[in-house]
Design an enzyme around this catalytic site. Structure first.
Site, PDB file in Angstrom:
ATOM      1  N   GLY A   1     -11.232  -0.126  -1.798  1.00  0.00           N
ATOM      2  CA  GLY A   1     -12.179  -0.076  -0.689  1.00  0.00           C
ATOM      3  C   GLY A   1     -11.497   0.246   0.628  1.00  0.00           C
ATOM      4  O   GLY A   1     -12.027   1.007   1.446  1.00  0.00           O
ATOM      5  N   THR A  60      -6.981  -4.522  -6.734  1.00  0.00           N
ATOM      6  CA  THR A  60      -7.266  -3.087  -6.829  1.00  0.00           C
ATOM      7  C   THR A  60      -8.668  -2.780  -6.306  1.00  0.00           C
ATOM      8  O   THR A  60      -8.885  -1.727  -5.698  1.00  0.00           O
ATOM      9  CB  THR A  60      -7.092  -2.550  -8.257  1.00  0.00           C
ATOM     10  OG1 THR A  60      -8.095  -3.101  -9.121  1.00  0.00           O
ATOM     11  CG2 THR A  60      -5.712  -2.880  -8.797  1.00  0.00           C
ATOM     12  N   ASP A  61      -9.610  -3.673  -6.529  1.00  0.00           N
ATOM     13  CA  ASP A  61     -10.949  -3.493  -5.951  1.00  0.00           C
ATOM     14  C   ASP A  61     -10.866  -3.442  -4.430  1.00  0.00           C
ATOM     15  O   ASP A  61     -11.408  -2.545  -3.783  1.00  0.00           O
ATOM     16  CB  ASP A  61     -11.860  -4.657  -6.362  1.00  0.00           C
ATOM     17  CG  ASP A  61     -12.728  -4.326  -7.565  1.00  0.00           C
ATOM     18  OD1 ASP A  61     -13.126  -3.153  -7.711  1.00  0.00           O
ATOM     19  OD2 ASP A  61     -13.017  -5.239  -8.348  1.00  0.00           O
ATOM     20  N   ILE A  62     -10.216  -4.437  -3.846  1.00  0.00           N
ATOM     21  CA  ILE A  62     -10.137  -4.532  -2.384  1.00  0.00           C
ATOM     22  C   ILE A  62      -9.335  -3.365  -1.816  1.00  0.00           C
ATOM     23  O   ILE A  62      -9.743  -2.725  -0.842  1.00  0.00           O
ATOM     24  CB  ILE A  62      -9.527  -5.881  -1.975  1.00  0.00           C
ATOM     25  CG1 ILE A  62     -10.459  -7.024  -2.396  1.00  0.00           C
ATOM     26  CG2 ILE A  62      -9.271  -5.929  -0.466  1.00  0.00           C
ATOM     27  CD1 ILE A  62      -9.840  -8.406  -2.264  1.00  0.00           C
TER      28      ILE A  62
END
Length: 405
Positions: free
Chosen positions: A182, A177-179
């Site tokens: 982004g 979810t972070d990647i």
């Protein structure tokens, strides 16, 4: 290993100036993609301490965090104390001719510092202001902190990841979810740049880890919205087609994608099991999905008879999609990884030549590139201040006061 030393500003986004007021991962991924495609990304780190990923140790190379270097190559770095008037004045100057601002702090943080969207529009009406948060800037969780683990759980991802029902919930190994947040932010920024080219107006771009997780559930959401039933974990299997999963071999694992009917029949020829085509449970995809456990057991027994390499050769000749399950090291060393310049070498001021991942988007006329290593803390502060019109004495004064690092 490919060593890339392209000139600054190469790539389709050459000439775009980005101010990255972001830390750890989601915001820096957005900045990383924009920088690799040629944008001049200026990473503004807090004084004291800088980006928290500088302290994600081990591993380190010559004392520099490998995690920080991975996420921040191609960026210039300045360290500012935005709680001081001098630090705010420097950021104000940086923003005057910026195209994009990226921030991933909790809601209200930038406003308290005097640099919320409305304040930035006063400085620069055409600014594109990209906010990345845990749950988005609206809704009942707008003030909640965002972490990949929490977003994976709440987006439903952890309910569909793992070996099967009744087993503990499993997080996707990568901080997906972070990647993905982004990447969504990068896509939103580029769309806003295109729109600004038509109208001359900037705007806010708002995305979140929560939504980045939700969009990973397209297939499972389709099932639930159509049937009212929430799918559960299926290991490596596909929720709609079979067989499409990993199978154990005599010496490892192999992924086989025989999801459509023609590939299923090719697979049966390749594994010398034509009788399965006449088996009512497995003859068509609905039956295979309805009897997936039984199908998996039959195919497991067959694939265990030979090695991964043997099966890959057999399946390639038969035209059946298949591939090995590689370790990270094996992936790094794979000829296809090398051919696509997905592991490259770049020079870091302190650590020397370091390996990093390459740009996953290829352009025929304006190629992006990995041009420089991640900045050491405050590495470009003096050069950037000089570009902004500060003289040597004034730069010395700012450094002495702690407004810059």
């Amino acid at each position: 290993m490919v060593e890339q030393r392209k000139p600054a500003g190469s790539g389709p986004l050459a000439g775009i100036k980005v101010i990255e007021l972001a830390h750890i991962m989601a915001g820096p991924v957005c900045g990383l993609m924009l920088a690799d495609m040629g944008a001049d990304v200026i990473k503004v780190e807090k004084v004291p301490g800088g980006d928290d990923s500088r302290r994600m140790l081990p591993p380190a190379i010559e004392g520099e965090s490998a995690a920080f270097m991975m996420m921040n190559r191609n960026k210039r770095g300045i360290a500012l104390d935005l709680k001081t008037e001098d630090g705010k004045a420097v950021l104000h100057r940086l923003l005057r001719d910026a195209d994009v601002v990226i921030e991933n702090y909790r809601r209200g943080t930038m406003e308290k510092l005097g640099f919320g969207y409305e304040a930035m529009r006063e400085i620069n009406p055409g600014i594109i202001y990209c906010e990345i948060s845990g749950f988005g800037r609206t809704g009942p969780l707008a003030d909640a902190a965002g972490f990949d683990l929490i977003a994976q759980g709440m987006s439903g991802l952890m309910s569909i990841t793992g070996e099967g029902h009744g087993r503990p919930p499993v997080k996707v190994g990568a901080p997906v979810t972070d990647i993905s947040a982004g990447l969504l932010a990068c896509m939103g920024v580029m769309a806003a740049l295109v729109e600004r080219g038509k109208t001359g107006q900037g705007q806010k771009v708002d995305t979140s880890l929560f939504e980045a997780g939700i969009i990973q559930t397209y297939w499972q959401s389709a099932i639930r919205l159509a049937t009212g039933v929430s799918p559960g974990p299926m290991g490596s299997a596909h929720p709609l087609n079979a067989p499409y999963q990993a199978f154990p071999t005599a010496d490892g694992w192999i992924n086989v994608g025989a999801a459509n009917q023609s590939n299923w029949l090719r697979l049966l020829d390749a594994i010398e099991a034509p009788e399965l085509a006449q088996e009512p449970r497995f003859a068509a995809n609905p039956g295979r999905m309805g009897n997936l456990d039984e199908l998996t057991a039959v195919l497991n027994a067959i694939f265990k008879r030979r090695t991964t390499a043997d099966w890959l050769a057999v399946l390639e000749r038969a035209g059946v999609p298949a591939g090995p399950v590689l370790t990270i090291a094996e992936m790094h060393d794979h000829p296809q990884t090398r051919a696509r310049d997905m592991v490259v070498k770049v020079e870091h001021e302190k650590a020397g030549p370091v390996e990093t991942l390459g740009l996953p988007i290829k352009f025929s006329r304006t190629p992006g590139s990995v041009r420089r290593g991640a900045p050491t803390f405050g590495q470009d502060s003096r050069a950037l201040l000089a570009e902004l019109g500060y003289g040597e004495e004034e730069i010395d004064r700012l450094a002495g006061s702690g407004a810059i690092g």
